[in-house]
Each structure stands twice: as C-alpha cells, then as structure tokens.
Design an enzyme around this catalytic site. Structure first.
Site, PDB file in Angstrom:
ATOM      1  N   HIS A  95       0.707  -1.250  -0.106  1.00  0.00           N
ATOM      2  CA  HIS A  95       0.087  -0.060   0.028  1.00  0.00           C
ATOM      3  C   HIS A  95       0.850   1.222   0.151  1.00  0.00           C
ATOM      4  O   HIS A  95       2.102   1.198   0.398  1.00  0.00           O
ATOM      5  CB  HIS A  95      -1.083  -0.044   1.233  1.00  0.00           C
ATOM      6  CG  HIS A  95      -0.268   0.062   2.443  1.00  0.00           C
ATOM      7  ND1 HIS A  95       0.466   1.304   3.209  1.00  0.00           N
ATOM      8  CD2 HIS A  95       0.021  -1.010   3.390  1.00  0.00           C
ATOM      9  CE1 HIS A  95       1.039   1.039   4.241  1.00  0.00           C
ATOM     10  NE2 HIS A  95       0.754  -0.394   4.348  1.00  0.00           N
ATOM     11  N   GLU A 141      -2.241  -6.938   7.749  1.00  0.00           N
ATOM     12  CA  GLU A 141      -1.003  -6.775   8.500  1.00  0.00           C
ATOM     13  C   GLU A 141      -0.815  -7.583   9.644  1.00  0.00           C
ATOM     14  O   GLU A 141      -1.679  -7.878  10.291  1.00  0.00           O
ATOM     15  CB  GLU A 141      -0.417  -5.336   8.486  1.00  0.00           C
ATOM     16  CG  GLU A 141       0.768  -5.282   9.119  1.00  0.00           C
ATOM     17  CD  GLU A 141       1.937  -5.569   7.984  1.00  0.00           C
ATOM     18  OE1 GLU A 141       1.907  -6.730   7.967  1.00  0.00           O
ATOM     19  OE2 GLU A 141       2.778  -4.811   7.610  1.00  0.00           O
TER      20      GLU A 141
END
Length: 187
Positions: free
Chosen positions: A10, A79
């Site tokens: 990202h 994550e």
C-alpha cells in the site's frame, strides 16, 4: 506463460512514514500515498489479472481502488497483529527489549511469525490454483512473509526482504521452480 503474482505494498501513511508498527490500526493514505497508488495503476495499465485480492484495511484496499482495481478482500492479507507494540517504533521497543525485531521476538498480545505464515499459506493455496496472473494489495510485513512462503522458506526469512510503501514486486516461476521475479520496484 507461467503465472505471475504481482504484489503491491500500500501507499504511504503517516504511520509508515514515521516508521511506526502499523498492524490492525486502520490508518489512511497520505497525499503521497494516494499518488503512489495512482503510479502503481499506471505501471499496471494494460495487464490482465484473473484475480485481484486485497487486505480489508483501507490503506491496502484504497491503494487498489486508486490504482484502478476492485479487489476481493481477504482477512488473511491483513498486516501482522503487533499487539502491544502497535503504533510504536522499533527504537522504543528496544529500550525495553534490547535487540528486538518482529522476526525474532514475540509481540505481546499479537501474532507470532508462524501464525502470519499460516495465514499467507491459505492465500497461496488459493492463488496457486488460479489459471492466470494474480494481483495482491497488502502490507509490508505480511507481503514479506508471503514472498518467502512462495519460495518454500520459513516465515521468519521475510526479514531478508525490505519492502517500501507504494512498490511493486512479482513472484512467479522459472520452469517449475517458484522464484521472485522482481522486488520492491518504485513505479
């Protein structure tokens, strides 16, 4: 042509810029992070993917959308859960635990490297059965674990693969051998 699995970390967030451990906290992209996502989209323009996946955390799913893709969301791509170390700097943690790294020491009330490895293995089981290229938008540490699991290595070997925000990488094959084709490219 053998399958390629394109990996996108990202775009930048305030926390990634500050080097804070950003696990499950849903931090938004910065203006630079949005620009990085658009550059990823430009770099991927014209590529066809039979499957596009993303972490449900907004920094990853928004990177996908800004790049021009509508991903299927997978919790397995979230994550690493840093537990009590969420939002903290490595330097701060090392004041309490000398020599600490997420790869070698536990994160109290968080995930172990082996647990992250099991999550990404479930994604890879799905991806390896897809006929065609796959695109994945996720996070720095989880993508590092995914890359080493693609290679058949232990999850902790992800420590050897630095990965910057807003970058492109690709896993694939050389003949029948799983390999990393490209890593950490800034579009």
């Amino acid at each position: 042509m053998p399958q390629q699995v394109v990996l996108v970390r990202h775009g930048e967030t305030e926390w990634s810029r500050a080097l804070k451990h950003t696990g499950r906290t849903d931090v938004s992209l910065t203006d630079e992070g949005e620009q990085q996502a658009r550059r990823v989209g430009e770099a991927l323009r014209g590529r066809e993917f039979v499957l596009v996946l993303a972490s449900p955390l907004s920094r990853a799913s928004e990177t996908a959308r800004l790049a021009g893709f509508e991903p299927e969301l997978r919790d397995e791509l979230m994550e690493w859960d840093y537990g009590d170390y969420e939002g903290r700097l490595t330097t701060e943690i090392r004041e309490e635990v000398p020599g600490w790294t997420i790869w070698t020491h536990p994160a109290p009330n968080g995930e172990t490297v082996e647990e992250v490895g099991r999550r990404v293995d479930r994604v890879l089981e799905e991806v390896r059965f897809v006929e065609g290229d796959v695109l994945i938008f996720a996070h720095g540490h989880v993508l590092r674990v995914l890359a080493v699991r693609w290679l058949g290595l232990a999850p902790s070997e992800g420590r050897l693969f630095a990965l910057d925000a807003g970058t492109l990488s690709a896993a694939g094959y050389e003949r029948e051998q799983s390999v990393i084709r490209t890593w950490n490219l800034k579009p």
